[in-house]
Scaffold this motif. Structure first.
Motif, PDB file in Angstrom:
ATOM      1  N   ALA A 371      10.498   4.812   1.893  1.00 42.33           N
ATOM      2  CA  ALA A 371       9.701   4.092   0.893  1.00 42.33           C
ATOM      3  C   ALA A 371       8.377   3.613   1.481  1.00 42.33           C
ATOM      4  O   ALA A 371       7.327   3.698   0.836  1.00 42.33           O
ATOM      5  N   ALA A 372       8.406   3.106   2.722  1.00 39.35           N
ATOM      6  CA  ALA A 372       7.176   2.630   3.360  1.00 39.35           C
ATOM      7  C   ALA A 372       6.169   3.757   3.515  1.00 39.35           C
ATOM      8  O   ALA A 372       4.973   3.580   3.252  1.00 39.35           O
ATOM      9  N   ALA A 390       1.291   3.950   6.227  1.00 39.83           N
ATOM     10  CA  ALA A 390       2.724   3.717   6.446  1.00 39.83           C
ATOM     11  C   ALA A 390       2.983   2.296   6.927  1.00 39.83           C
ATOM     12  O   ALA A 390       3.942   1.644   6.487  1.00 39.83           O
ATOM     13  N   ILE A 391       2.136   1.797   7.849  1.00 41.30           N
ATOM     14  CA  ILE A 391       2.282   0.422   8.325  1.00 41.30           C
ATOM     15  C   ILE A 391       2.108  -0.554   7.168  1.00 41.30           C
ATOM     16  O   ILE A 391       2.873  -1.519   7.007  1.00 41.30           O
ATOM     17  N   VAL A 395       4.801  -3.256   5.424  1.00 44.29           N
ATOM     18  CA  VAL A 395       4.516  -4.674   5.149  1.00 44.29           C
ATOM     19  C   VAL A 395       4.765  -4.989   3.671  1.00 44.29           C
ATOM     20  O   VAL A 395       5.301  -6.055   3.340  1.00 44.29           O
ATOM     21  N   VAL A 396       4.401  -4.057   2.796  1.00 46.97           N
ATOM     22  CA  VAL A 396       4.662  -4.244   1.361  1.00 46.97           C
ATOM     23  C   VAL A 396       6.158  -4.363   1.106  1.00 46.97           C
ATOM     24  O   VAL A 396       6.612  -5.266   0.382  1.00 46.97           O
ATOM     25  N   MET A 397       6.940  -3.463   1.708  1.00 43.19           N
ATOM     26  CA  MET A 397       8.390  -3.495   1.513  1.00 43.19           C
ATOM     27  C   MET A 397       8.991  -4.798   2.024  1.00 43.19           C
ATOM     28  O   MET A 397       9.814  -5.421   1.344  1.00 43.19           O
ATOM     29  N   LEU A 422       9.728   2.179  -5.513  1.00 42.78           N
ATOM     30  CA  LEU A 422       9.672   3.498  -4.888  1.00 42.78           C
ATOM     31  C   LEU A 422       9.356   4.583  -5.921  1.00 42.78           C
ATOM     32  O   LEU A 422       8.509   5.453  -5.690  1.00 42.78           O
ATOM     33  N   VAL A 423      10.035   4.535  -7.067  1.00 46.05           N
ATOM     34  CA  VAL A 423       9.780   5.532  -8.120  1.00 46.05           C
ATOM     35  C   VAL A 423       8.335   5.433  -8.615  1.00 46.05           C
ATOM     36  O   VAL A 423       7.655   6.451  -8.820  1.00 46.05           O
TER      37      VAL A 423
END
Length: 437
Positions: A371-372, A390-391, A395-397, A422-423
């Protein structure tokens, strides 16, 4: 930065003059997708700050958020390369759990008999064994994918089950603790942080590197005859970068040791304890430094090495990559070996932070890692992705997880929210690429 540039007229010149935002974005060359993610992240933070009654944007929560995001951030940098080549790795959470268990058993049961208890080399030996094992597991799975032509989804799905079961078999499900004192530093905490002064030094060094990077980029553009950014745009990007770095250091330095830990620290260092107590800044946590260091190295690998160019060439057009002479099978093996090694580093961070290895360690981390990467702009269609994205996605996740915990949301509801996010991220990626064609 004294050079001046003269832009040649273009068919869209009139439109550019009438659109200051577009002109600004073109001059600074800001990645609009990355900018959108930053805006979304700030929106998430502000929303949780309001809903939690001012608890989210405290220095304590932001410090904890940075530490908790470290292990997923490390794995997400490797997942970018995996997905860019149109593969997937569902086994990263299980590899983390298995390698973490092996490192824990190594330093609690075997090394004390060989080197003695709490030997200065114990953590290095355990970490080296873990990284070697993780790389071997990744290379093994990559070889099956590359040379036996088994889809990566199936191979890593099998790996998810195999390595989770193997982690249980190592100790029959028993938790292994405690870890070596030096090994625990990789997990953060009061001892695993570098303090205020060292944090400012790291921040200043980062700012110097940002300025040098901008100057080097401008020099290379001039050398090869590429268009130069306006001088004001260079200054703007430098100020923004340095401002974010120093602002982050300021926030992390604002989190002080709890009173009991501060008193213990004062006693250990023969410091007088005043009536008002001591305010001792934790500063940047070591796992955060590890994650940032790996991100820098991975960014260099993807953008500055032949291996990185091969990865994106394979993801863009596998058939053309083969015809160009790229040994795509060996590149695939190396990608999965690198992913396994990064899982081992993440396992060390996670095990050190918990001061224990458990059978459930790393459960669902594969979903958070994928997901990240996807939220960070890595396309599941392959050929596109960035380490910085990706980093930011990690952080969002973690921000979503942290915010929902502060709001007291039940775990099933948290899973629903993560799934929807994620979707939506994949849908937005599809829309973005359709418009870009």
């Amino acid at each position: 930065m004294a050079e001046q540039t003269i832009a040649a007229p273009s068919p869209g010149a009139q439109t550019e003059r009438g659109n200051p935002l577009r002109r600004f974005l073109n001059a600074t060359e800001i990645d609009t997708r990355l900018l959108g993610m930053v805006i979304a992240l700030f929106a998430i933070w502000i929303g949780f700050e309001i809903l939690s009654g001012g608890l989210f944007l405290t220095s304590r929560n932001l410090w904890n958020l940075s530490v908790q995001a470290a292990s997923v951030s490390v794995m997400a940098t490797g997942m970018v390369l995996v997905i860019v080549t149109r593969n997937i790795d569902l086994s990263v959470g299980s590899i983390l759990g298995f390698v973490g268990m092996i490192m824990a058993v190594t330093q609690t049961r075997f090394l004390p008999g060989w080197l003695g208890y709490d030997h200065p080399m114990s953590w290095m030996v355990a970490l080296s064994i873990g990284i070697a094992l993780g790389a071997a597991i990744g290379a093994f799975q990559g070889a099956i994918i590359a040379f036996m032509n088994v889809p990566s989804f199936i191979v890593t799905l099998g790996g998810l089950l195999v390595w989770r079961g193997a982690a249980w078999m190592v100790t029959s499900g028993a938790t292994v603790a405690p870890m070596d004192t030096r090994f625990r530093l990789m997990g953060g905490g009061a001892d695993g942080s570098i303090g205020a002064t060292a944090s400012w030094v790291v921040g200043i060094i980062a700012c110097v590197l940002i300025v040098l990077s901008i100057l080097n980029s401008r020099r290379q553009r001039k050398r090869f005859g590429f268009p130069l950014k306006p001088v004001w745009a260079e200054y703007f990007m430098g100020l923004i970068g340095c401002g974010l770095v120093l602002g982050s250091v300021k926030v992390l330095n604002s989190y002080y040791m709890p009173t009991n830990l501060a008193r213990r620290y004062a006693e250990a260092n023969n410091m007088a304890w005043p009536d008002a107590g001591l305010e001792i800044s934790l500063g940047i946590a070591i796992p955060v430094l590890i994650a940032l260091g790996i991100a820098i190295v991975m960014n260099f690998i993807t953008n500055r090495t032949r291996f990185g160019r091969y990865v994106f060439a394979i993801g863009g057009n596998p058939e053309a990559a083969v015809l160009a002479g790229i040994k795509t099978r060996w590149v695939t093996v190396r990608i999965f070996a690198l992913m396994g090694a990064l899982c081992a580093v993440a396992a060390a961070i996670s095990t050190a932070r918990l001061n224990a290895a458990t059978n459930a360690q790393g459960t669902l981390d594969e979903l958070y890692t994928i997901a990240a990467a996807v939220i960070g702009g890595t396309s599941l269609a392959g050929g596109a992705g960035t380490i910085a994205g990706a980093i930011l996605g990690a952080v969002v996740m973690q921000s979503l997880n942290s915010g929902m915990v502060l709001l007291g949301m039940d775990t099933p509801l948290q899973s629903i929210v993560i799934g929807i996010v994620l979707v939506m991220a994949v849908w937005l990626d599809t829309v973005y690429r359709a418009r870009a064609k």
